[in-house]
Scaffold this active site. Structure first.
Site, PDB file in Angstrom:
ATOM      1  N   ASP A   1      -7.248 103.663  31.954  1.00  0.00           N
ATOM      2  CA  ASP A   1      -7.625 104.168  33.273  1.00  0.00           C
ATOM      3  C   ASP A   1      -8.914 104.955  33.122  1.00  0.00           C
ATOM      4  O   ASP A   1      -8.959 105.960  32.394  1.00  0.00           O
ATOM      5  CB  ASP A   1      -6.515 105.050  33.847  1.00  0.00           C
TER       6      ASP A   1
ATOM      7  N   CYS B   1       6.393 112.506  42.027  1.00  0.00           N
ATOM      8  CA  CYS B   1       7.178 111.494  42.730  1.00  0.00           C
ATOM      9  C   CYS B   1       8.289 112.182  43.507  1.00  0.00           C
ATOM     10  O   CYS B   1       9.128 112.900  42.919  1.00  0.00           O
ATOM     11  CB  CYS B   1       7.746 110.478  41.740  1.00  0.00           C
TER      12      CYS B   1
ATOM     13  N   GLU C   1      -8.927  98.212  35.186  1.00  0.00           N
ATOM     14  CA  GLU C   1      -8.992  98.007  36.630  1.00  0.00           C
ATOM     15  C   GLU C   1     -10.308  97.335  37.013  1.00  0.00           C
ATOM     16  O   GLU C   1     -11.326  97.495  36.331  1.00  0.00           O
ATOM     17  CB  GLU C   1      -8.878  99.353  37.364  1.00  0.00           C
TER      18      GLU C   1
ATOM     19  N   ASP D   1      -3.907 110.358  35.985  1.00  0.00           N
ATOM     20  CA  ASP D   1      -4.545 109.269  35.259  1.00  0.00           C
ATOM     21  C   ASP D   1      -3.613 108.655  34.221  1.00  0.00           C
ATOM     22  O   ASP D   1      -3.647 107.439  33.989  1.00  0.00           O
ATOM     23  CB  ASP D   1      -5.821 109.778  34.580  1.00  0.00           C
TER      24      ASP D   1
ATOM     25  N   CYS E   1       4.652 105.246  41.111  1.00  0.00           N
ATOM     26  CA  CYS E   1       5.354 106.036  40.106  1.00  0.00           C
ATOM     27  C   CYS E   1       5.683 105.139  38.925  1.00  0.00           C
ATOM     28  O   CYS E   1       6.306 104.077  39.086  1.00  0.00           O
ATOM     29  CB  CYS E   1       6.625 106.635  40.705  1.00  0.00           C
TER      30      CYS E   1
ATOM     31  N   CYS F   1       9.997 105.206  38.542  1.00  0.00           N
ATOM     32  CA  CYS F   1      10.920 104.499  39.440  1.00  0.00           C
ATOM     33  C   CYS F   1      10.248 103.414  40.246  1.00  0.00           C
ATOM     34  O   CYS F   1      10.926 102.594  40.862  1.00  0.00           O
ATOM     35  CB  CYS F   1      11.602 105.495  40.377  1.00  0.00           C
TER      36      CYS F   1
ATOM     37  N   CYS G   1      12.012 110.227  42.444  1.00  0.00           N
ATOM     38  CA  CYS G   1      12.726 110.504  41.195  1.00  0.00           C
ATOM     39  C   CYS G   1      12.358 111.839  40.577  1.00  0.00           C
ATOM     40  O   CYS G   1      12.955 112.241  39.576  1.00  0.00           O
ATOM     41  CB  CYS G   1      12.488 109.387  40.184  1.00  0.00           C
TER      42      CYS G   1
END
Length: 471
Positions: free
Chosen positions: A226, A390, A318, A400, A371, A374, A393
């Site tokens: 990332d 999150c 990405e 990052d 997330c 989950c 969860c």
């Protein structure tokens, strides 16, 4: 006892070897003359093509039938070369002083530019629209000349190279890496380009090389990368690669040199004023400072990408919209200083050379909003929120690092291109994040419950949030 037989697979690739040159003043003038010859041929051919196009457009406006219009001129390199050879005595009577490759350089650049413009207009070329070629300026154009024929070799002392019409040129560094391959007949020089780049003259050899097939240290290892500004890269292994910010470190010196240059007597095209020697020296110092920043950035990116491709078999990055990120005036300078596009370019060809695989996640993949525990996807995530929390969860971790986990999980959903592992090696595989999709809820509606379901809205079917990735 029989000896073990080791099979070595050889892959033929095309790569470049770039060396700095130490040219004498006479040699610099000779190279500049060849670069000027390329510019003259380019501008002459462009003026000829443009005049015919304008003439045909004017005749159409007068109602002249298409079969009676001025004949078109060819845009291919052979057609432009034939036209130049027929007119060079009158256009450039000094053409014998330069190599024919100099004029071929300018004509080839124009042919490529016209083809790219025509393909872009007809829809054959993808990407951003390509504009019509422009005339090359003596002041703003980077001097460059390319040689494809004639005597092109590296001297036995590995400190000199020989090029057509330019003769024996001294290298600033040893060319032993290229010379070894040439001596072993595992490389063949296809062309050589002399170019003034970053205040120095360089020669780049385009070489066809036979490389032994390599494998990463851990072929089954997958790493998500990332990219960011606070940290240049955050890996799914938990490593945070710091961002050196070479441009920010050099800003103070660049400002001092810029002010010093502005106080000198520079050129003025309106009055014909020539720059002073002090202005020339100040300009050279500013150029060297910028070149140092660029060299530091390039060296850091090469070290990072080489380490990644040697350790991991699959690398996931990405597909960033860098041009859009540069429109943010608060982040543009730091985004440009990070060099995201260069990092991805290096990963693309280095994974192919090293036997790895590069996976490029889709531009709209919500890697930061998802997330990694989950699979819940947030509808919105502000750029200022550096910690991901999150609500489903309760997972809390670095934003990052969470994105890097999600990118690494995408490799399992990506199939290799073609048949077999060789076809997919080094290719750019674009994929989307499988599983759930972020759903925008109207004000007042209940949030997702612990079962992971979202209430139906507006008569739409109920969507079930599934686990997108596991770590």
């Amino acid at each position: 006892m029989s000896a073990a037989v080791v099979m070595v697979v050889v892959v033929r690739v095309v790569q470049a070897y770039r060396f700095a040159l130490d040219l004498t003043p006479v040699q610099q003038r000779a190279v500049l003359a060849h670069a000027g010859a390329a510019r003259v041929a380019h501008n002459w051919a462009l003026a000829r093509v443009k005049a015919v196009m304008d003439q045909r457009a004017a005749e159409r406006s007068y109602g002249v039938p298409d079969d009676e219009l001025t004949p078109t001129v060819g845009w291919t390199l052979p057609a432009l070369r034939r036209a130049w050879n027929a007119s060079k005595e009158g256009v450039a009577p000094w053409w014998r002083e330069c190599s024919k490759e100099a004029f071929n350089t300018g004509l080839d650049a124009l042919s490529r530019g016209l083809k790219a413009w025509a393909d872009s207009r007809s829809g054959k070329r993808a990407g951003r629209p390509v504009g019509f070629p422009r005339f090359k300026s003596r002041r703003r154009t980077t001097p460059s000349v390319r040689f494809t024929t004639g005597t092109i070799r590296v001297e036995p002392d590995r400190k000199h190279v020989v090029l057509p019409r330019l003769g024996r040129l001294k290298l600033h560094e040893s060319a032993r890496k290229l010379a070894r391959r040439l001596d072993n007949d595992t490389a063949r020089i296809m062309s050589a380009t002399v170019r003034r780049d970053r205040t120095r003259w360089h020669v780049s050899f385009t070489v066809e090389v036979d490389r032994a097939e390599r494998t990463p240290a851990r072929p089954g290892s997958t790493v998500g990368v990332d990219l960011g500004i606070t940290h240049l890269a955050v890996l799914s292994t938990g490593e945070l690669v710091p961002n050196p910010r070479h441009l920010d470190e050099a800003q103070r010196r660049l400002r001092i040199l810029g002010r010093r240059l502005s106080r000198r007597q520079g050129p003025d095209r309106r009055t014909g004023q020539r720059p002073s020697n002090r202005w020339q020296r100040a300009r050279a110092r500013l150029g060297r400072a910028h070149a140092r920043v660029a060299n530091l950035r390039s060296d850091g990116l090469h070290q990072l990408t080489t380490r990644l491709i040697r350790e991991h078999g699959i690398i996931v990055v990405e597909d960033l919209h860098v041009a859009g990120m540069l429109r943010n005036r608060r982040l543009a300078r730091r985004v440009a200083d990070a060099g995201f596009a260069e990092l991805r370019r290096q990963l693309a060809y280095k994974t192919e050379w090293n036997g790895g695989r590069l996976v490029v996640a889709d531009r709209w993949c919500p890697s930061s909003k998802t997330c990694s525990g989950c699979g819940a996807v947030k509808t919105k995530l502000a750029l200022s929120e550096r910690t991901y929390h999150c609500s489903a969860c309760g997972l809390t971790l670095n934003r990052d690092l969470n994105a890097a986990y999600n990118l690494a999980a995408l490799a399992a959903d990506c199939d290799t291109a073609g048949s077999g592992p060789v076809a997919g090696r080094g290719a750019n595989h674009k994929t989307r994040l499988g599983g759930q999709v972020a759903v925008k809820r109207q004000p007042g509606t209940a949030p997702a419950d612990q079962t992971g379901t979202v209430p139906p809205q507006g008569g739409t079917t109920q969507q079930t949030l599934t686990r997108a990735s596991e770590r």
